[in-house]
Design a protein around this motif. Structure first.
Motif, short mmCIF file in Angstrom:
data_model
loop_
_atom_site.label_atom_id
_atom_site.label_comp_id
_atom_site.label_asym_id
_atom_site.label_seq_id
_atom_site.Cartn_x
_atom_site.Cartn_y
_atom_site.Cartn_z
N SER B 455 0.87 -1.19 0.00
CA SER B 455 0.00 0.00 0.00
C SER B 455 0.90 1.22 0.00
O SER B 455 2.02 1.20 0.51
CB SER B 455 -0.92 0.01 1.21
OG SER B 455 -0.16 0.15 2.39
N ARG B 456 0.43 2.29 -0.59
CA ARG B 456 1.24 3.50 -0.66
C ARG B 456 0.33 4.70 -0.86
O ARG B 456 -0.83 4.56 -1.26
CB ARG B 456 2.25 3.42 -1.79
CG ARG B 456 1.57 3.22 -3.10
CD ARG B 456 2.34 3.04 -4.35
NE ARG B 456 3.74 3.07 -4.41
CZ ARG B 456 4.41 3.34 -5.53
NH1 ARG B 456 3.78 3.63 -6.64
NH2 ARG B 456 5.71 3.33 -5.55
N GLU B 457 0.92 5.86 -0.64
CA GLU B 457 0.20 7.11 -0.85
C GLU B 457 1.01 7.91 -1.86
O GLU B 457 2.17 8.25 -1.60
CB GLU B 457 0.14 7.85 0.49
CG GLU B 457 -0.59 9.16 0.49
CD GLU B 457 -0.41 9.84 1.84
OE1 GLU B 457 -1.15 9.48 2.79
OE2 GLU B 457 0.48 10.71 1.96
N GLU B 458 0.42 8.19 -3.03
CA GLU B 458 1.17 8.85 -4.11
C GLU B 458 0.82 10.31 -4.22
O GLU B 458 -0.32 10.72 -4.03
CB GLU B 458 0.85 8.17 -5.45
CG GLU B 458 1.49 6.81 -5.61
CD GLU B 458 1.20 6.20 -6.97
OE1 GLU B 458 0.53 6.86 -7.81
OE2 GLU B 458 1.64 5.06 -7.20
N TRP B 459 1.82 11.10 -4.61
CA TRP B 459 1.65 12.53 -4.87
C TRP B 459 2.37 12.88 -6.17
O TRP B 459 3.44 12.37 -6.46
CB TRP B 459 2.27 13.36 -3.75
CG TRP B 459 1.67 13.18 -2.39
CD1 TRP B 459 1.90 12.16 -1.53
CD2 TRP B 459 0.76 14.07 -1.74
NE1 TRP B 459 1.18 12.34 -0.38
CE2 TRP B 459 0.46 13.50 -0.47
CE3 TRP B 459 0.15 15.27 -2.10
CZ2 TRP B 459 -0.41 14.12 0.42
CZ3 TRP B 459 -0.71 15.87 -1.19
CH2 TRP B 459 -0.98 15.30 0.06
N ASP B 460 1.78 13.79 -6.92
CA ASP B 460 2.50 14.40 -8.06
C ASP B 460 2.86 15.81 -7.65
O ASP B 460 2.01 16.57 -7.14
CB ASP B 460 1.60 14.45 -9.31
CG ASP B 460 1.35 13.07 -9.88
OD1 ASP B 460 0.30 12.88 -10.51
OD2 ASP B 460 2.21 12.18 -9.69
N TYR B 469 7.43 15.54 -10.61
CA TYR B 469 7.87 14.25 -10.06
C TYR B 469 6.71 13.51 -9.43
O TYR B 469 5.73 14.11 -8.97
CB TYR B 469 8.97 14.46 -9.01
CG TYR B 469 10.21 15.11 -9.58
CD1 TYR B 469 10.34 16.49 -9.58
CD2 TYR B 469 11.25 14.34 -10.13
CE1 TYR B 469 11.47 17.10 -10.13
CE2 TYR B 469 12.38 14.94 -10.66
CZ TYR B 469 12.48 16.32 -10.66
OH TYR B 469 13.59 16.93 -11.20
N ARG B 470 6.89 12.19 -9.35
CA ARG B 470 5.96 11.38 -8.58
C ARG B 470 6.70 10.91 -7.33
O ARG B 470 7.77 10.29 -7.45
CB ARG B 470 5.45 10.18 -9.35
CG ARG B 470 4.42 9.35 -8.54
CD ARG B 470 4.08 8.05 -9.19
NE ARG B 470 3.35 8.23 -10.42
CZ ARG B 470 3.05 7.24 -11.25
NH1 ARG B 470 3.44 6.00 -10.97
NH2 ARG B 470 2.38 7.46 -12.35
#
Lengths: 224, 485
Positions: B455-460, B469-470
């Motif tokens: 599981s992860r939490e992504e941001w651009d 960047y991601r």
């Protein structure tokens, strides 16, 4: 005539004349002027390159600032090869290609991807692929390779690659972080700048917004 | 129409063909099979010193002190004869093994243009494998044979009488006694014999005279004794010297490949593998099996595959015998699908791919395929299809939105300074700076049903200094995954 009496511009003209004479000796090679270029259908590129990337020659795309459209161009070229029913080889200098970013799964079937660990590997693999003869497009991505290592690549290695490409029917495009390739016949620097809103834009609009500027031979930075 | 292919000084050419370095100067082949040795044949240089067939070697050496005497090799002659027959069969299936180094071919049915082109190509083919041939073409086998003796390369008999007037009586191979009888009558050429009344020749010389007259006038209808080669897809050679380097071994194997591809062509077969047995000086046999990715009957392709495969081979001892055997299958002539995409030289690509794999390591080159999972950066590498059939099923397409990602493998750890629960500044080895704009977060997780849940939490993010960047956060911290561009 004593060499010291020849002015620099005369010496340059002499060298160019010598190159033409030597080039004329290699009669068996395909005359790239007679072969139609690899059309990208990106206005910024085709307008600066007489209709597309010249075939049988080495071109250089410089992406010196981040997110200026290098990936957009590279991935679009993969699609173009698929549309033209050919094969494309990608020499990935720093293992940064993302298969899951490719629009169509069918495009990947036309792609031969080599995941290099070092610049030396990338150059050697490029030599092998340039001589293979099965690929209509050879892409060399060196944008994330160490700059000092890239600068230490001797000029004759690039000329050797250019000669290998010249003997084939392949178009070769190298993506670099800085002007590095003295043998490149076409050199364009990407000057687009994309903001975060670009992540919600359609690819067609993004490609139309790509912009580039041509660079001449004098732009080559000579690093000792 | 008939053709005769003759290999002049056949025993000598058969020997020279097998030599890596051909000797220069006067050379003669010695036959030591009988009670007394004698000169079997000699080259042009030796003949200038009046070294002739049948001469005792001591006498020959007396005439030419630098004469090089090479013992006859029946194995070399057998091998060369086989090549002659195989190449002759590429012109026509109707051939006759007329004599040693001599073959007669029935060309009836072929057009003149195709005949001439094929014969020229054949002469070149012989030359590339180290043999000089003379070819005669005429309306009868006898005339074709005599034309071959006169030919420089290819001689076609167009005007028979003019041709016969050039030929001495002795060219027919009749006894010297009969030649002298004709000479006594003032008859020196075959043209003159043809003008004689048949009955008169028969009355004075008997049946042999009649046969001769019929052959000269073209009235002898001689049926060819058909000869068919049975395919042999192996070659063996016992060496009387030691082979200690790859170059010498490849020289022998190249000759084998040239001969074996002829066998393949004539029998419409293709090779899909090699078995090489090397007999070593220590009496052991070293075996090597090599696969041919796509069955082929082309000599250059097969030799290239062999050369690449043997590049790093080592043997425990010097090689004293070589045996090469092909695995063969029927060659298929297949027309590609109109809508398929195919490589021009799939075998050549196979070799390139092998070299690249040896350079970068296994599983680091090929055609990528995204895995059927939501896990980021999940893909596998397959062998590149050298022929892509058009699949008229709809392709899976991603929405064509946004800039493609350029991955950083493996993702690099970063320090993220948060403000209002959003990344405000980044510090790391690959990227750092003030965040100008963010999109996110997107929370993703999957594979919770097996032992590799994630599981992860992504941001651009967009940095003030430029660059999109991601980044993502997991239980292990913050990482930068790639750059959009």
């Amino acid at each position: 005539m004593n060499d010291s009496t020849i002015h620099f511009s005369d010496r340059k003209a002499l060298l160019q004349s010598l190159c033409r004479e030597i080039g004329a000796c290699f009669a068996s090679e395909i005359d790239s002027d007679l072969v139609s270029p690899f059309k990208t259908e990106i206005p910024a590129i085709d307008s600066l390159s007489s209709g597309g990337f010249p075939k049988n020659t080495l071109s250089e795309i410089i992406e010196s600032s981040p997110s200026s459209g290098g990936n957009l161009l590279l991935y679009h070229l993969l699609e173009r090869v698929k549309q033209q029913r050919g094969y494309v080889a990608l020499v990935d200098g720093n293992d940064s290609f993302a298969p899951d970013s490719v629009e169509s799964s069918e495009t990947l079937r036309h792609l031969y991807w080599v995941r290099c660990r070092t610049t030396k590997e990338a150059i050697r693999v490029s030599d092998l692929l340039a001589g293979d003869g099965n690929f209509s497009l050879l892409l060399i991505d060196l944008r994330r390779n160490d700059l000092n290592t890239l600068r230490r690549i001797p000029g004759n290695q690039w000329y050797r690659l250019q000669r290998a490409v010249q003997k084939s029917t392949c178009t070769c495009v190298a993506f670099t972080p800085q002007v590095l390739i003295p043998a490149a016949k076409l050199r364009l620097r990407l000057v687009s700048s994309f903001a975060l809103s670009a992540l919600d834009e359609d690819h067609t609009h993004l490609r139309d917004r790509l912009s580039a500027e041509p660079l001449s031979d004098s732009a080559i930075e000579r690093i000792g | 129409m008939y053709a005769v292919i003759q290999i002049p000084v056949f025993p000598l050419q058969a020997l020279l063909r097998q030599m890596r370095k051909r000797p220069k100067g006067p050379i003669a082949v010695l036959d030591e099979s009988g009670e007394q040795s004698y000169i079997l044949t000699a080259n042009k240089v030796a003949r200038q010193f009046e070294v002739t067939e049948g001469m005792h070697p001591a006498r020959a050496l007396a005439r030419c002190a630098h004469l090089q005497l090479i013992p006859r090799s029946e194995a070399a002659e057998k091998s060369t004869t086989r090549i002659l027959h195989l190449l002759a069969q590429t012109l026509s299936p109707r051939i006759e093994a007329t004599d040693s180094g001599l073959v007669t071919i029935d060309l009836r049915g072929a057009t003149e243009q195709s005949r001439q082109e094929k014969l020229e190509s054949l002469v070149e083919r012989f030359r590339t494998i180290g043999l000089f041939v003379r070819i005669g073409i005429a309306g009868t086998p006898d005339h074709a044979l005599w034309a071959a003796y006169l030919a420089k390369w290819i001689k076609r008999v167009r005007w028979v009488d003019t041709f016969l007037n050039q030929l001495p009586v002795a060219v027919t191979g009749i006894s010297q006694e009969v030649v002298e009888i004709f000479a006594g009558w003032g008859i020196h050429t075959l043209g003159a014999i043809k003008k004689l009344p048949r009955e008169e020749v028969g009355a004075r010389l008997g049946k042999s005279g009649l046969d001769l007259w019929d052959a000269v006038s073209g009235q002898r209808s001689r049926l060819l004794k058909p000869y068919k080669t049975e395919p042999q897809f192996f070659r063996k050679l016992e060496l009387d010297y030691r082979v200690e380097n790859l170059e010498a071994l490849l020289f022998i194997l190249k000759r084998f490949i040239d001969e074996l591809t002829l066998e393949l062509r004539v029998s419409h077969q293709a090779a899909f593998g090699f078995k090489i047995y090397l007999k070593l000086e220590n009496k052991r046999i070293q075996e090597t099996h090599i696969e041919v990715p796509i069955p082929s009957s082309r000599a250059s392709t097969l030799f290239r595959i062999l050369e690449t495969a043997l590049e790093n081979m080592q043997t425990q001892d010097a090689i004293v015998g070589v045996h090469l055997r092909l695995d063969t299958a029927e060659a298929r002539a297949r027309q590609s699908d109109l809508f398929a995409v195919a490589m021009e030289d799939a075998v050549g690509f196979g070799e390139t791919a092998d070299r690249i794999a040896a350079l970068v390591g296994p599983d680091r080159s090929g055609s990528p395929r995204a895995n059927n999972t939501w896990r980021p950066d999940a893909f596998h590498i397959e062998k590149l299809d050298t022929e892509i059939q058009t699949d008229f099923e709809p392709e899976s397409h991603k929405p064509s939105i946004g800039l493609p990602l350029e991955r950083i493998r493996p993702p690099r750890p970063i320090r993220v300074f948060m403000q209002d629960e959003q990344p405000a500044a980044i510090e790391g080895e690959v990227i750092q700076g003030i965040v100008k704009q963010v999109n996110g977060p997107w929370r993703l997780s999957s594979d919770w049903w097996d032992n590799k849940p994630w599981s992860r939490e992504e941001w651009d993010i967009e940095l003030e200094a430029g660059g999109l960047y991601r980044i993502f956060r997991t239980s292990k911290g913050w990482f930068v995954e790639g750059m959009y561009g």
